[in-house]
Design a protein around this motif. Structure first.
Motif, short mmCIF file in Angstrom:
data_model
loop_
_atom_site.label_atom_id
_atom_site.label_comp_id
_atom_site.label_asym_id
_atom_site.label_seq_id
_atom_site.Cartn_x
_atom_site.Cartn_y
_atom_site.Cartn_z
N GLY A 117 3.79 -5.37 -4.93
CA GLY A 117 3.53 -4.90 -6.29
C GLY A 117 4.49 -5.47 -7.32
N VAL A 118 5.13 -6.61 -7.01
CA VAL A 118 6.00 -7.27 -7.99
C VAL A 118 5.14 -7.71 -9.16
CG1 VAL A 118 7.53 -9.23 -8.42
CG2 VAL A 118 7.64 -8.02 -6.24
N THR B 27 -2.56 -8.25 -11.42
CA THR B 27 -3.68 -7.54 -12.02
C THR B 27 -4.43 -6.80 -10.91
OG1 THR B 27 -5.32 -9.32 -11.70
CG2 THR B 27 -3.91 -9.44 -13.67
N GLU B 28 -5.52 -6.16 -11.27
CA GLU B 28 -6.33 -5.46 -10.26
C GLU B 28 -6.91 -6.43 -9.25
OE1 GLU B 28 -9.26 -3.29 -12.37
OE2 GLU B 28 -7.86 -1.75 -13.12
N ARG B 29 -7.02 -7.69 -9.63
CA ARG B 29 -7.55 -8.72 -8.72
C ARG B 29 -6.45 -9.52 -8.05
NH1 ARG B 29 -11.25 -12.06 -12.61
NH2 ARG B 29 -9.44 -11.66 -13.95
N LEU C 65 -0.58 -17.29 -15.38
CA LEU C 65 -0.40 -17.08 -16.82
C LEU C 65 -0.71 -18.36 -17.58
CD1 LEU C 65 2.93 -15.07 -16.72
CD2 LEU C 65 0.72 -14.18 -17.40
N PRO C 66 -1.45 -18.25 -18.69
CA PRO C 66 -1.74 -19.44 -19.50
C PRO C 66 -0.56 -19.81 -20.37
CG PRO C 66 -2.69 -17.50 -20.53
CD PRO C 66 -2.08 -17.03 -19.23
N SER C 67 -0.54 -21.06 -20.82
CA SER C 67 0.51 -21.52 -21.73
C SER C 67 0.37 -20.80 -23.07
CB SER C 67 0.41 -23.03 -21.93
OG SER C 67 1.27 -23.46 -22.96
#
Length: 272
Positions: A127-128, A151-153, A158-160
């Motif tokens: 869960g980090v 996330t839940e998935r 992460l996008p720029s």
């Protein structure tokens, strides 16, 4: 975790890192370049969060997640967690402390598969909140710097957030900072920027250069101030000299006029 278990944990991590040696036959784990990048990141975060004692920041501390088997662990290069933890502890126990919300791994040829596979799955399972990877070679990962947010998935890349100094910068909600890579070849390092001020968090040589630049600017400002003070004193001295000369001239004129009046008075008083 006892010292023996800690030593075993470190030995296991090192053995895993050396499973795929570099072309020179050496693992990059623990090299000066790896250590330098890690310490710069650690110093930057400690400097930025120095007024937040409730934040725990550490490097190379075994992260244990099973109270029944403390040998089950991973060792992140760097972790950040809310809450306090004994700095003398030889391991971080998830059953006794908050789950870290930021973990960084500095990848190398000998560790990248483990970082992308086993460690990523473990951090996700624990869960980090955010998992970051810096590729010092710039050739092992799709990008020199990758960030993933839970996330839940599961973890999502992460996008720029845009370019900073020609490099993609990524926003870490866990830290409230922008992260980007800097350098070339095996010299890549991590730079943190405070988006509220638009300034990088300076450490190491950057701080030295900034200090030297500030020192030179201060000396230049002091020199300008001294020049202005000298010019002001010279102007004041010139004003005083001009005033003294005017007073002296007025005094001479007054004496001359007085002498003239006396001479005229004397001439009128003499008999024809």
């Amino acid at each position: 975790m006892s010292d023996t278990l800690l030593n075993e944990a470190l030995a296991d991590e090192l053995a895993a890192a050396r499973a795929e040696p570099t072309s020179e036959g050496l693992a990059l784990l623990g090299t000066p370049l790896h250590a330098s990048a890690l310490m710069l990141a650690f110093d930057a975060l400690c400097r930025h969060f120095r007024n937040q004692p409730s934040l725990f920041i550490t490097t190379n501390l075994p992260l244990c997640h099973d109270p029944k088997d403390k040998r089950r662990h991973v060792i992140p290069d760097l972790l950040v967690a809310h809450g306090t933890w004994d700095e003398r502890a030889t391991a971080y126990h998830l059953w006794e402390a908050p789950t870290p919300h930021f973990v960084l791994e500095i990848a190398s040829r000998s560790t990248v598969d483990r970082d992308l596979g086993f460690k990523k799955r473990e951090y996700e399972r624990m869960g980090v909140l955010e998992y970051w990877q810096l590729d010092q070679s710039g050739t092992l990962l799709p990008e020199p710097l990758l960030g993933h947010r839970l996330t839940e998935r599961g973890y999502q890349e992460l996008p720029s957030s845009g370019l900073v100094d020609g490099r993609d910068a990524y926003y870490s909600a866990a830290l409230g900072l922008l992260l980007r890579s800097r350098g070339h070849g095996l010299g890549l390092e991590l730079v943190f920027r405070n988006p509220q001020t638009g300034q990088d968090i300076l450490v190491g040589e950057d701080m030295d250069r900034a200090f030297e630049s500030k020192r030179r600017a201060l000396l230049a400002a002091e020199q300008v101030a001294e020049t202005e003070r000298s010019a002001r004193l010279a102007a004041e001295e010139a004003t005083r000299a001009e005033r003294d000369a005017r007073l002296a001239a007025e005094e001479r004129l007054a004496r001359t006029e007085e002498a003239l009046r006396r001479a005229q008075a004397s001439a009128r008083s003499e008999p024809s």
